[in-house]
Design a protein around this motif. Structure first.
Motif, mmCIF file in Angstrom:
data_model
loop_
_atom_site.group_PDB
_atom_site.id
_atom_site.type_symbol
_atom_site.label_atom_id
_atom_site.label_comp_id
_atom_site.label_asym_id
_atom_site.label_seq_id
_atom_site.Cartn_x
_atom_site.Cartn_y
_atom_site.Cartn_z
ATOM 1 N N VAL A 94 53.619 32.978 30.771
ATOM 2 C CA VAL A 94 51.964 32.573 30.984
ATOM 3 C C VAL A 94 51.369 33.861 31.654
ATOM 4 C CG1 VAL A 94 52.708 31.345 33.002
ATOM 5 C CG2 VAL A 94 50.435 31.050 31.885
ATOM 6 N N ASN A 95 52.148 34.530 32.591
ATOM 7 C CA ASN A 95 51.709 35.646 33.382
ATOM 8 C C ASN A 95 51.515 36.793 32.636
ATOM 9 O OD1 ASN A 95 51.706 33.939 35.645
ATOM 10 N ND2 ASN A 95 53.836 34.632 36.082
ATOM 11 N N ASP A 96 52.370 37.125 31.855
ATOM 12 C CA ASP A 96 52.037 38.187 30.654
ATOM 13 C C ASP A 96 50.731 38.036 29.967
ATOM 14 O OD1 ASP A 96 54.072 39.687 31.408
ATOM 15 O OD2 ASP A 96 55.339 38.939 30.097
ATOM 16 N N GLU B 130 47.534 40.387 29.644
ATOM 17 C CA GLU B 130 46.894 40.944 28.335
ATOM 18 C C GLU B 130 45.465 40.712 27.976
ATOM 19 O OE1 GLU B 130 49.581 39.458 25.208
ATOM 20 O OE2 GLU B 130 51.335 40.513 26.019
ATOM 21 N N LEU B 131 45.208 39.279 28.257
ATOM 22 C CA LEU B 131 43.902 38.737 28.293
ATOM 23 C C LEU B 131 42.946 39.655 29.080
ATOM 24 C CD1 LEU B 131 42.360 36.494 26.757
ATOM 25 C CD2 LEU B 131 42.806 35.149 28.708
ATOM 26 N N LEU B 132 43.050 39.734 30.215
ATOM 27 C CA LEU B 132 42.162 40.347 31.134
ATOM 28 C C LEU B 132 42.058 41.738 30.676
ATOM 29 C CD1 LEU B 132 43.302 38.875 34.400
ATOM 30 C CD2 LEU B 132 41.327 38.482 33.258
ATOM 31 N N ILE B 133 43.159 42.479 30.380
ATOM 32 C CA ILE B 133 43.207 43.927 30.158
ATOM 33 C C ILE B 133 42.428 44.053 28.604
ATOM 34 C CG2 ILE B 133 44.447 46.191 29.331
ATOM 35 C CD1 ILE B 133 46.449 44.896 31.577
ATOM 36 N N HIS C 63 45.293 26.824 25.085
ATOM 37 C CA HIS C 63 45.957 26.334 26.407
ATOM 38 C C HIS C 63 45.768 27.370 27.328
ATOM 39 C CE1 HIS C 63 49.462 25.681 29.122
ATOM 40 N NE2 HIS C 63 48.825 24.558 29.192
ATOM 41 N N MET C 64 44.455 26.606 28.402
ATOM 42 C CA MET C 64 44.405 27.443 29.378
ATOM 43 C C MET C 64 45.723 27.515 30.562
ATOM 44 S SD MET C 64 42.127 29.255 31.202
ATOM 45 C CE MET C 64 40.503 28.568 30.053
ATOM 46 N N PRO C 65 46.050 28.823 30.872
ATOM 47 C CA PRO C 65 47.009 28.821 31.793
ATOM 48 C C PRO C 65 46.672 28.187 33.190
ATOM 49 C CG PRO C 65 46.479 30.924 31.031
ATOM 50 C CD PRO C 65 45.458 29.905 30.313
ATOM 51 N N TYR C 66 47.606 27.550 33.878
ATOM 52 C CA TYR C 66 47.367 26.847 35.070
ATOM 53 C C TYR C 66 46.311 25.691 35.315
ATOM 54 C CZ TYR C 66 50.133 30.834 37.029
ATOM 55 O OH TYR C 66 51.111 31.693 37.389
ATOM 56 N N LYS D 121 41.630 27.778 40.016
ATOM 57 C CA LYS D 121 40.113 28.421 40.454
ATOM 58 C C LYS D 121 40.199 29.774 40.374
ATOM 59 C CE LYS D 121 36.065 29.008 42.393
ATOM 60 N NZ LYS D 121 35.005 28.782 41.335
ATOM 61 N N LEU D 122 41.420 30.143 40.799
ATOM 62 C CA LEU D 122 41.873 31.687 40.905
ATOM 63 C C LEU D 122 41.813 32.305 39.451
ATOM 64 C CD1 LEU D 122 42.662 34.401 42.199
ATOM 65 C CD2 LEU D 122 45.026 33.595 42.051
ATOM 66 N N ILE D 123 42.345 31.624 38.431
ATOM 67 C CA ILE D 123 42.505 31.791 36.965
ATOM 68 C C ILE D 123 40.893 32.041 36.489
ATOM 69 C CG2 ILE D 123 42.874 31.514 34.507
ATOM 70 C CD1 ILE D 123 45.396 32.713 36.601
ATOM 71 N N ALA D 124 40.095 31.046 37.027
ATOM 72 C CA ALA D 124 38.957 30.980 36.396
ATOM 73 C C ALA D 124 37.796 31.996 36.985
ATOM 74 C CB ALA D 124 37.853 29.879 36.904
ATOM 75 N N ASN D 125 38.323 32.461 38.330
ATOM 76 C CA ASN D 125 37.460 33.727 38.997
ATOM 77 C C ASN D 125 38.035 34.968 38.196
ATOM 78 O OD1 ASN D 125 35.988 32.245 40.675
ATOM 79 N ND2 ASN D 125 37.478 32.268 42.494
ATOM 80 N N MET D 126 39.181 35.079 37.977
ATOM 81 C CA MET D 126 39.677 36.321 37.374
ATOM 82 C C MET D 126 39.159 36.642 36.051
ATOM 83 S SD MET D 126 43.812 35.892 38.451
ATOM 84 C CE MET D 126 44.167 37.234 37.261
ATOM 85 N N LEU D 127 39.036 35.288 35.203
ATOM 86 C CA LEU D 127 38.400 35.642 33.956
ATOM 87 C C LEU D 127 36.981 35.989 33.920
ATOM 88 C CD1 LEU D 127 40.083 32.248 32.201
ATOM 89 C CD2 LEU D 127 40.541 34.852 31.703
#
Length: 354
Positions: free
Chosen positions: A65-67, A71-74, A93-96, A111-117
């Motif tokens: 999941v972390n990879d 990949e998605l962010l980069i 499938h949304m991680p976390y 919430k952290l994942i949402a902020n990162m995206l």
């Protein structure tokens, strides 16, 4: 579909799903490379122009999941720095997605994942069956949470013989709302299992020192007035099935199957109560660790999941796992967003409420 003004790219998490989506859209999958250097740093190369175009990036949350997240962010950042118009994340499938509750001194990871995206540059996100619809409030960009339930209901109607003699089962009281929605759509009864062992994401009551005064503070006033009432320890009731499953087909429904032990335990109880056939249906089939073996050895007759997450290896290990293809749902969502058509119209007659 006319592909002018759009580019569809795929990460490494689920290339087969990306191919199915572009096949439904009758468009070409964009050329890109996502790979890891020897130190596991993620490298992204976009092999075609995205300037002024809307870019759709297909990437789902898998066991790595972390990879998948990096990949998605980069990939998004690479498109933004190449002067694209918008970036739309197609994340089945949304991680976390289950990390939505505060645990003692923990955090709400989604919430952290949402902020990162959002900070990473995503303008819009398409996902499937978030664990709770309250999670939509974590995202500061546009988000469409489409539903896989019509496909699973269609599977029940077309592939489960004598489904009219079935009962929809919630494996714990928290799943009763989802089970009720399925039961109402299918005009079936509902049963709820109560008193089973809690899932791993349930709260555990342990003393962690928060109720005691700090050490070395003998002269400090530690109470004001009357003593606070003590907390009463929780005690789980004996396991019980609320509802009649005797002589019926039991269909358990949930949004995700990962650690299958809770489903296996529920199936054992249902078999004891007289259910003659047991199904487990869920949108996301993570099926981690020993899940295929546990399913194979359990009383569950069939596990039905969608292809939001790849599980080909698990299917080779367990013949009870069946897959429902929902790529056409994601393809239609992309088409409507690109053409600026209504999404609510698409799902108005077929979606389930949580």
């Amino acid at each position: 579909m006319d592909q002018r003004g759009m580019v569809i790219l795929s990460g490494n998490s689920h290339p087969d799903l990306a191919k199915d989506i572009v096949r439904h859209l009758d468009v070409r999958l964009g050329s890109s490379s996502v790979y890891h250097k020897t130190n596991r740093e993620t490298m992204v190369e976009i092999h075609e122009s995205v300037r002024g175009k809307d870019v759709y990036i297909i990437q789902t949350g898998t066991k790595a999941v972390n990879d998948s997240i990096m990949e998605l962010l980069i990939m998004c950042y690479a498109c933004k720095t190449s002067s694209c118009n918008k970036v739309i994340g197609v994340i089945p499938h949304m991680p976390y997605s289950r990390h939505t509750k505060m645990r003692r001194r923990g955090n709400i990871s989604l919430k952290l994942i949402a902020n990162m995206l959002t900070k990473g540059g995503f303008d819009h996100i398409i996902t499937v069956d978030l664990h709770s619809k309250e999670s939509l409030g974590y995202f500061d960009c546009a988000i469409d949470n489409v539903r896989a339930s019509p496909f699973l209901i269609q599977y029940i109607v077309e592939s489960i013989p004598d489904y009219r003699n079935a009962v929809i089962v919630a494996k714990n009281p928290l799943a009763a709302r989802r089970a009720t929605s399925y039961a109402e759509r299918l005009r079936l009864a509902i049963a709820v299992i109560h008193g089973e062992v809690k899932d791993g994401d349930d709260e555990i009551d342990e003393l962690d020192g928060r109720a005691s005064p700090p050490p070395g503070m003998a002269n400090r006033v530690t109470t004001v007035g009357a003593t606070l009432p003590p907390l009463t320890a929780k005690e789980k009731p004996p396991i019980n099935v609320v509802g009649d499953v005797g002589g019926k087909i039991a269909i358990m429904v949930d949004d995700m199957i990962d650690d299958v032990q809770a489903f296996v335990d529920a199936a054992f109880v249902l078999k004891e109560r007289g259910a003659y056939k047991i199904y487990a249906l869920a949108t996301h089939g993570i099926l981690s660790k020993e899940a295929p073996r546990l399913i194979e050895e359990s009383h569950i007759d069939e596990v039905v999941v969608t292809n939001t997450v790849p599980h080909d290896l698990q299917k080779l290990q367990c013949h009870k796992i069946k897959t429902v293809d929902i790529s056409i749902l994601l393809a239609e969502a992309i088409r409507r967003i690109h053409n600026k058509e209504s999404m609510s119209h698409l799902f108005r007659h077929v979606t389930l409420e949580d």
